[in-house]
Motif scaffolding. Sequence first.
Motif, mmCIF file in Angstrom:
data_model
loop_
_atom_site.group_PDB
_atom_site.id
_atom_site.type_symbol
_atom_site.label_atom_id
_atom_site.label_comp_id
_atom_site.label_asym_id
_atom_site.label_seq_id
_atom_site.Cartn_x
_atom_site.Cartn_y
_atom_site.Cartn_z
ATOM 1 N N MET A 1 126.926 56.641 113.312
ATOM 2 C CA MET A 1 126.407 57.894 113.868
ATOM 3 C C MET A 1 125.359 57.595 114.941
ATOM 4 N N PRO A 2 125.448 58.253 116.089
ATOM 5 C CA PRO A 2 124.429 58.042 117.124
ATOM 6 C C PRO A 2 123.078 58.577 116.681
ATOM 7 N N LEU A 3 122.021 57.916 117.135
ATOM 8 C CA LEU A 3 120.662 58.356 116.843
ATOM 9 C C LEU A 3 120.086 59.041 118.067
ATOM 10 N N ARG A 4 119.616 60.249 117.872
ATOM 11 C CA ARG A 4 119.088 61.038 118.980
ATOM 12 C C ARG A 4 117.591 61.251 118.786
ATOM 13 N N ILE A 5 116.843 60.739 119.750
ATOM 14 C CA ILE A 5 115.381 60.769 119.670
ATOM 15 C C ILE A 5 114.834 61.750 120.687
ATOM 16 N N LEU A 6 113.948 62.635 120.241
ATOM 17 C CA LEU A 6 113.214 63.520 121.141
ATOM 18 C C LEU A 6 111.963 62.789 121.589
ATOM 19 N N GLY A 7 111.775 62.654 122.894
ATOM 20 C CA GLY A 7 110.585 61.998 123.430
ATOM 21 C C GLY A 7 109.665 62.997 124.113
ATOM 22 N N ILE A 8 108.366 62.894 123.828
ATOM 23 C CA ILE A 8 107.361 63.787 124.413
ATOM 24 C C ILE A 8 106.301 62.943 125.110
ATOM 25 N N GLU A 9 106.012 63.277 126.363
ATOM 26 C CA GLU A 9 105.047 62.528 127.172
ATOM 27 C C GLU A 9 104.042 63.480 127.820
ATOM 28 N N THR A 10 102.751 63.299 127.481
ATOM 29 C CA THR A 10 101.684 64.108 128.093
ATOM 30 C C THR A 10 100.431 63.251 128.296
ATOM 31 N N SER A 11 100.591 62.035 128.778
ATOM 32 C CA SER A 11 99.434 61.141 128.849
ATOM 33 C C SER A 11 98.498 61.437 130.008
ATOM 34 N N ARG A 24 119.600 54.445 125.075
ATOM 35 C CA ARG A 24 120.085 54.108 126.409
ATOM 36 C C ARG A 24 120.711 55.284 127.147
ATOM 37 N N ARG A 25 121.160 56.277 126.448
ATOM 38 C CA ARG A 25 121.871 57.389 127.089
ATOM 39 C C ARG A 25 120.996 58.634 127.109
ATOM 40 N N THR A 26 120.629 59.061 128.315
ATOM 41 C CA THR A 26 119.780 60.244 128.466
ATOM 42 C C THR A 26 120.630 61.502 128.377
ATOM 43 N N LEU A 27 120.371 62.310 127.355
ATOM 44 C CA LEU A 27 121.096 63.570 127.191
ATOM 45 C C LEU A 27 120.416 64.696 127.957
ATOM 46 N N SER A 28 119.102 64.620 128.056
ATOM 47 C CA SER A 28 118.352 65.600 128.860
ATOM 48 C C SER A 28 116.990 65.027 129.173
ATOM 49 N N SER A 29 116.407 65.452 130.287
ATOM 50 C CA SER A 29 115.060 65.021 130.662
ATOM 51 C C SER A 29 114.449 66.074 131.565
ATOM 52 N N VAL A 30 113.335 66.631 131.124
ATOM 53 C CA VAL A 30 112.649 67.689 131.874
ATOM 54 C C VAL A 30 111.213 67.249 132.122
ATOM 55 N N ILE A 31 110.775 67.354 133.369
ATOM 56 C CA ILE A 31 109.417 66.963 133.753
ATOM 57 C C ILE A 31 108.771 68.110 134.521
ATOM 58 N N SER A 32 107.596 68.513 134.083
ATOM 59 C CA SER A 32 106.811 69.498 134.814
ATOM 60 C C SER A 32 105.589 68.794 135.397
ATOM 61 N N SER A 33 105.570 68.654 136.720
ATOM 62 C CA SER A 33 104.487 67.938 137.384
ATOM 63 C C SER A 33 103.321 68.859 137.715
ATOM 64 N N GLN A 34 102.104 68.306 137.624
ATOM 65 C CA GLN A 34 100.901 69.049 137.991
ATOM 66 C C GLN A 34 100.335 68.584 139.331
ATOM 67 N N GLY A 69 122.209 70.872 125.043
ATOM 68 C CA GLY A 69 123.046 71.670 124.154
ATOM 69 C C GLY A 69 122.783 71.426 122.683
ATOM 70 N N MET A 70 121.540 71.037 122.358
ATOM 71 C CA MET A 70 121.183 70.758 120.968
ATOM 72 C C MET A 70 120.057 71.677 120.518
ATOM 73 N N SER A 71 119.894 71.757 119.214
ATOM 74 C CA SER A 71 118.729 72.421 118.649
ATOM 75 C C SER A 71 117.780 71.346 118.133
ATOM 76 N N LEU A 72 116.539 71.707 117.936
ATOM 77 C CA LEU A 72 115.573 70.739 117.425
ATOM 78 C C LEU A 72 116.019 70.159 116.083
ATOM 79 N N GLU A 73 116.725 70.949 115.295
ATOM 80 C CA GLU A 73 117.158 70.504 113.972
ATOM 81 C C GLU A 73 118.132 69.339 114.025
ATOM 82 N N GLU A 74 118.675 69.065 115.220
ATOM 83 C CA GLU A 74 119.657 67.990 115.344
ATOM 84 C C GLU A 74 119.055 66.654 115.763
ATOM 85 N N VAL A 75 117.751 66.595 116.056
ATOM 86 C CA VAL A 75 117.152 65.315 116.436
ATOM 87 C C VAL A 75 116.853 64.494 115.191
#
Length: 345
Positions: A1-11, A24-34, A69-75
């Motif tokens: 089974m593939p492992l899907r990790i949610l990553g959060i970055e706010t440094s 290795r496989r990016t399913l989604s990536s969202v960046i909000s720049s300031q 196309g995922m919900s948080l419950e699937e990570v």
Amino acid sequence: MPLRILGIETSCDETAAAVVEDGRRTLSSVISSQAELHSAHGGVVPEVASRQHVRDLVPVLDQAMSACGMSLEEVDAVAVTYGPGLAGSLITGLNAAKAIAYSLGVPLIGVNHLEGHIYASWLTQTNPEEDPGFPLACLVASGGHTDLLLMEGHGNYKLVGQTRDDAAGEAFDKAARILGLGFPGGPEIQRVSEGSTGEVKLPRAWMKDTLDFSFSGLKTALLHLAQDRDIYPSPSPEIDEEQLAALVRELAAGFQESVVDVVSAKLVEMAAKYRVKGLVLGGGVTANARLREEITRRSPLPVIVPPPVLCTDNGAMIAACGYFQFQRGEEWPMELDINPGLPLG
């Protein structure tokens, strides 16, 4: 089974979230720049950054989950930067990650931001651990760090060189302010340097017999040149727009070439000294086209450099790094706290 990790970055001043599969496989990536928010101040204002993270984090998370196309419950786990970085910014992301991990009953993984930059290379088409394989010479160059790290395996690092004063990204920002350019400084310096004649030669701090860096003297040399040519603290009224643009172009190019020369030379020297199999670049400064070009030109070894969007802060690199920690059985307690000065190696 593939492992899907949610990553959060706010440094610092990007609010980012991503979902990565098997490291290795990016399913989604969202960046909000300031960047636009802080540009009026010529640099990041920590309190402003923290408040903006609070506003942006939930919408960014929603967009990241919707995009894959995922919900948080699937990570399968939540990876988050807990240092180094700005304290207020780090707290925002870490607390959100704790809440999500706790509510879902999935592991929480604390990620070193610097290590995350290294793992951005695992999101490219090349798999560094197989091609070229360990050990690797890693350059992490950003607004807060300029580090050379020997990576002998996953989670196994040795710090062999670092800046003794300004980081390269910080130096670019200060140079841009001296030249009347915008923020962030690195992209502005690169932009205005195009078409330079190369007539301005600025000093290099070689720090002989060490792999360390120093950029404060270069910054001072640029300041003195700008003063001598009457463009700092404000341009002389006797200088017309065309002359000013030409002066700024040559000074910016001279500054950029000095940084590129020293950083690329030190990285290639380190690679030879430690007999590595390849070079890995990460951090916002490594988005600089001249630096990428020069390191690739000088290195006899393979150079792995992510696309610019993965060099700057993003959630995908945090998720990728978190995956390999997860594979090693590392899991972090809910008592995990931020560490603004967290080292690597």
